[in-house]
Design a protein around this motif. Sequence first.
Motif, PDB file in Angstrom:
ATOM      1  N   PRO A   1      18.008 -39.509 -85.439  1.00  0.00           N
ATOM      2  CA  PRO A   1      19.241 -40.158 -84.989  1.00  0.00           C
ATOM      3  C   PRO A   1      19.238 -41.631 -85.407  1.00  0.00           C
ATOM      4  CG  PRO A   1      17.744 -39.826 -83.124  1.00  0.00           C
ATOM      5  CD  PRO A   1      17.091 -39.194 -84.327  1.00  0.00           C
ATOM      6  N   SER A   2      20.402 -42.148 -85.773  1.00  0.00           N
ATOM      7  CA  SER A   2      20.484 -43.577 -86.106  1.00  0.00           C
ATOM      8  C   SER A   2      21.047 -44.356 -84.924  1.00  0.00           C
ATOM      9  CB  SER A   2      21.379 -43.773 -87.325  1.00  0.00           C
ATOM     10  OG  SER A   2      22.641 -43.200 -87.067  1.00  0.00           O
ATOM     11  N   PHE A   3      21.440 -43.618 -83.877  1.00  0.00           N
ATOM     12  CA  PHE A   3      22.028 -44.253 -82.698  1.00  0.00           C
ATOM     13  C   PHE A   3      21.489 -43.575 -81.445  1.00  0.00           C
ATOM     14  CE2 PHE A   3      25.265 -43.794 -79.379  1.00  0.00           C
ATOM     15  CZ  PHE A   3      25.548 -45.124 -79.089  1.00  0.00           C
ATOM     16  N   THR A   4      21.080 -44.382 -80.472  1.00  0.00           N
ATOM     17  CA  THR A   4      20.594 -43.848 -79.193  1.00  0.00           C
ATOM     18  C   THR A   4      21.139 -44.696 -78.064  1.00  0.00           C
ATOM     19  OG1 THR A   4      18.507 -43.336 -80.300  1.00  0.00           O
ATOM     20  CG2 THR A   4      18.521 -43.173 -77.918  1.00  0.00           C
ATOM     21  N   ARG A   5      21.628 -44.051 -77.026  1.00  0.00           N
ATOM     22  CA  ARG A   5      22.060 -44.796 -75.835  1.00  0.00           C
ATOM     23  C   ARG A   5      21.758 -43.943 -74.603  1.00  0.00           C
ATOM     24  NH1 ARG A   5      25.499 -49.071 -73.654  1.00  0.00           N
ATOM     25  NH2 ARG A   5      24.205 -49.304 -71.817  1.00  0.00           N
ATOM     26  N   VAL A   6      21.079 -44.533 -73.630  1.00  0.00           N
ATOM     27  CA  VAL A   6      20.650 -43.793 -72.448  1.00  0.00           C
ATOM     28  C   VAL A   6      21.294 -44.381 -71.193  1.00  0.00           C
ATOM     29  CG1 VAL A   6      18.650 -43.079 -71.066  1.00  0.00           C
ATOM     30  CG2 VAL A   6      18.428 -43.307 -73.559  1.00  0.00           C
ATOM     31  N   PHE A   7      21.841 -43.519 -70.348  1.00  0.00           N
ATOM     32  CA  PHE A   7      22.351 -43.941 -69.040  1.00  0.00           C
ATOM     33  C   PHE A   7      21.582 -43.186 -67.972  1.00  0.00           C
ATOM     34  CE2 PHE A   7      25.905 -44.454 -72.002  1.00  0.00           C
ATOM     35  CZ  PHE A   7      26.281 -45.768 -71.750  1.00  0.00           C
ATOM     36  N   ARG A   8      21.001 -43.913 -67.030  1.00  0.00           N
ATOM     37  CA  ARG A   8      20.232 -43.260 -65.966  1.00  0.00           C
ATOM     38  C   ARG A   8      20.958 -43.380 -64.637  1.00  0.00           C
ATOM     39  NH1 ARG A   8      15.489 -46.788 -66.308  1.00  0.00           N
ATOM     40  NH2 ARG A   8      14.309 -45.467 -64.920  1.00  0.00           N
ATOM     41  N   TRP A   9      21.036 -42.264 -63.932  1.00  0.00           N
ATOM     42  CA  TRP A   9      21.709 -42.230 -62.630  1.00  0.00           C
ATOM     43  C   TRP A   9      20.725 -41.694 -61.588  1.00  0.00           C
ATOM     44  CZ3 TRP A   9      26.248 -44.639 -62.695  1.00  0.00           C
ATOM     45  CH2 TRP A   9      26.964 -44.701 -63.900  1.00  0.00           C
ATOM     46  N   PRO A  10      19.991 -42.595 -60.912  1.00  0.00           N
ATOM     47  CA  PRO A  10      19.018 -42.144 -59.907  1.00  0.00           C
ATOM     48  C   PRO A  10      19.678 -41.319 -58.793  1.00  0.00           C
ATOM     49  CG  PRO A  10      18.755 -44.492 -60.372  1.00  0.00           C
ATOM     50  CD  PRO A  10      20.006 -44.065 -61.065  1.00  0.00           C
ATOM     51  N   LEU A  11      20.943 -41.653 -58.472  1.00  0.00           N
ATOM     52  CA  LEU A  11      21.719 -40.859 -57.517  1.00  0.00           C
ATOM     53  C   LEU A  11      22.891 -40.296 -58.302  1.00  0.00           C
ATOM     54  CD1 LEU A  11      21.442 -43.453 -54.670  1.00  0.00           C
ATOM     55  CD2 LEU A  11      20.516 -41.141 -54.545  1.00  0.00           C
ATOM     56  N   GLY A  12      22.650 -39.177 -58.971  1.00  0.00           N
ATOM     57  CA  GLY A  12      23.622 -38.682 -59.937  1.00  0.00           C
ATOM     58  C   GLY A  12      24.704 -37.803 -59.340  1.00  0.00           C
ATOM     59  N   ILE A  13      24.343 -36.556 -59.015  1.00  0.00           N
ATOM     60  CA  ILE A  13      25.346 -35.564 -58.611  1.00  0.00           C
ATOM     61  C   ILE A  13      25.042 -35.077 -57.200  1.00  0.00           C
ATOM     62  CG2 ILE A  13      26.416 -33.350 -59.196  1.00  0.00           C
ATOM     63  CD1 ILE A  13      25.456 -33.784 -62.093  1.00  0.00           C
ATOM     64  N   PRO A  14      26.011 -35.182 -56.272  1.00  0.00           N
ATOM     65  CA  PRO A  14      25.784 -34.670 -54.913  1.00  0.00           C
ATOM     66  C   PRO A  14      25.468 -33.182 -54.958  1.00  0.00           C
ATOM     67  CG  PRO A  14      27.809 -35.955 -54.999  1.00  0.00           C
ATOM     68  CD  PRO A  14      27.363 -35.754 -56.421  1.00  0.00           C
ATOM     69  N   GLN A  15      24.544 -32.757 -54.096  1.00  0.00           N
ATOM     70  CA  GLN A  15      24.114 -31.360 -54.054  1.00  0.00           C
ATOM     71  C   GLN A  15      24.704 -30.681 -52.823  1.00  0.00           C
ATOM     72  OE1 GLN A  15      21.870 -29.968 -56.706  1.00  0.00           O
ATOM     73  NE2 GLN A  15      23.069 -31.723 -57.390  1.00  0.00           N
ATOM     74  N   TYR A  16      25.580 -29.699 -53.055  1.00  0.00           N
ATOM     75  CA  TYR A  16      26.179 -28.964 -51.931  1.00  0.00           C
ATOM     76  C   TYR A  16      25.223 -27.827 -51.567  1.00  0.00           C
ATOM     77  CZ  TYR A  16      30.560 -31.460 -52.970  1.00  0.00           C
ATOM     78  OH  TYR A  16      31.523 -32.417 -53.178  1.00  0.00           O
ATOM     79  N   ASN A  17      24.111 -28.198 -50.929  1.00  0.00           N
ATOM     80  CA  ASN A  17      23.081 -27.222 -50.594  1.00  0.00           C
ATOM     81  C   ASN A  17      23.448 -26.443 -49.334  1.00  0.00           C
ATOM     82  OD1 ASN A  17      21.517 -27.821 -52.839  1.00  0.00           O
ATOM     83  ND2 ASN A  17      20.339 -29.410 -51.798  1.00  0.00           N
TER      84      ASN A  17
END
Length: 471
Positions: free
Chosen positions: A400-416
């Motif tokens: 890849p000639s391009f890389t971009r990372v986004f981190r979401w420690p609290l990403g998606i709510p879990q409907y457990n």
Amino acid sequence: MHHMPRTNGMNVAVVGGGISGLAVAHHLRSRGMDAVLLESSARLGGAVGTHALAGYLVEQGPNSFLDREPATRALAAALNLEGRIRAADAAAKRRYVYTRGRLRSVPASPPAFLASDILPLSARLRVAGELFSRRAPEGMDESLAAFGRRHLGHRATQVLLDAVQTGIYAGDVEQLSVAATFPMLVKMEREHRSLILGAIRAQKAQRQAALPAGATPKLSGALSTFDGGLQVLIDALAASLGDTAHVGARVEGLAREDGGWRLIIEEHGRRAELSVAQVVLAAPAHAAAKLLRPLDDALAALVAGIAYAPIAVVHLGFDAGTLPAPDGFGFLVPAVEQRRMLGAIHASTTFPFRAEGGRVLYSCMVGGARQPGLVEQDEDALAALAREELKALAGVTARPSFTRVFRWPLGIPQYNLGHLERVAAIDASLQRLPGLHLIGNAYKGVGLNDCIRNAAQLADALVAGNTSHTP
């Protein structure tokens, strides 16, 4: 913002400037109500955001929406954005699942399913046996996995149902509540016993209710975005709110005050107070819980108990001519495969305008409820991991000639399991705090469409003076 005057007792403070908060504030203001929006970070949009970088349009969070929600269309129309909606390319109809050592196409129809190699023959026949499946016992909250095994069998649940939920929740199929995550499946079971029978009957009813000649349905049902990515919607909402939307405004405290509410705000290093009639908490559950704690400890505990799955989005861009454009919307990887990637979206195939001049863009998802620790790695490690997995799963060997990372420690709510009961208890507790409302993707739908629909409903209830409305 020091001691803003209260206008005829109908002003509203919306806390949180993600899509839910923005949509509520927009609806209230367009209906003539005085609303102010307070966002603690430096930008509006929350998880939603598009970045134009090196010839790519990359999404930091959600990637698209299904054009089947009237409330989303209505919002787009109100903001003059309908002409900017872009449906996915026809090639995106195809989807893949990584199973038994390679990517396999997900069949589009029941006959195609029986002939496909997505599952071994015995597992395909077991799915056909769904016609004879039994209903669940009344009144129990069942996991998505248990529901799937009863209807579709062990293998189809492990491979297909897990892949489907991964693409939405990045969750654990054994923990997610089927009633909270896929209420339509539960409704079909209740009404028809068999999902296959239910689907056949629904199709038949649809054909009989076919549109009269010449009528065109407004909602395409297609996977869609805007010509400049989802940021287009955020920018239009921000513009419509103007200076009534405050960024860098953190709500530090919330207290009841003669029939209304008082907010303690820290804005650009200055402390301010704001008195309002109604408060809409549109912040993530953990942030809302913090504000609720001094008011109602039990309610705060219910809200704080909603789990989130961390997620990292790793964008890998490839120069034109370095690899063939991948086919289809992308692929998903069921947990049973024990890989380090949840799946990838073929962003440049799905929405060709998101990559200039024949470039190829993969958006890889890492982490989720089953592998939360992976998201704690730094951006270089996550980019390397995504490259290795893309090579192993999809045979991508180009650099890849391009890389971009986004981190979401609290990403998606879990409907457990227990989620619907929890939300009902939250609703009941809010009855004791008149003029306080909760909204956002943690309660009644995680998708962009859910957030917009719920925001419109809450705004309507507030305008109608119905203060008993809850998430």
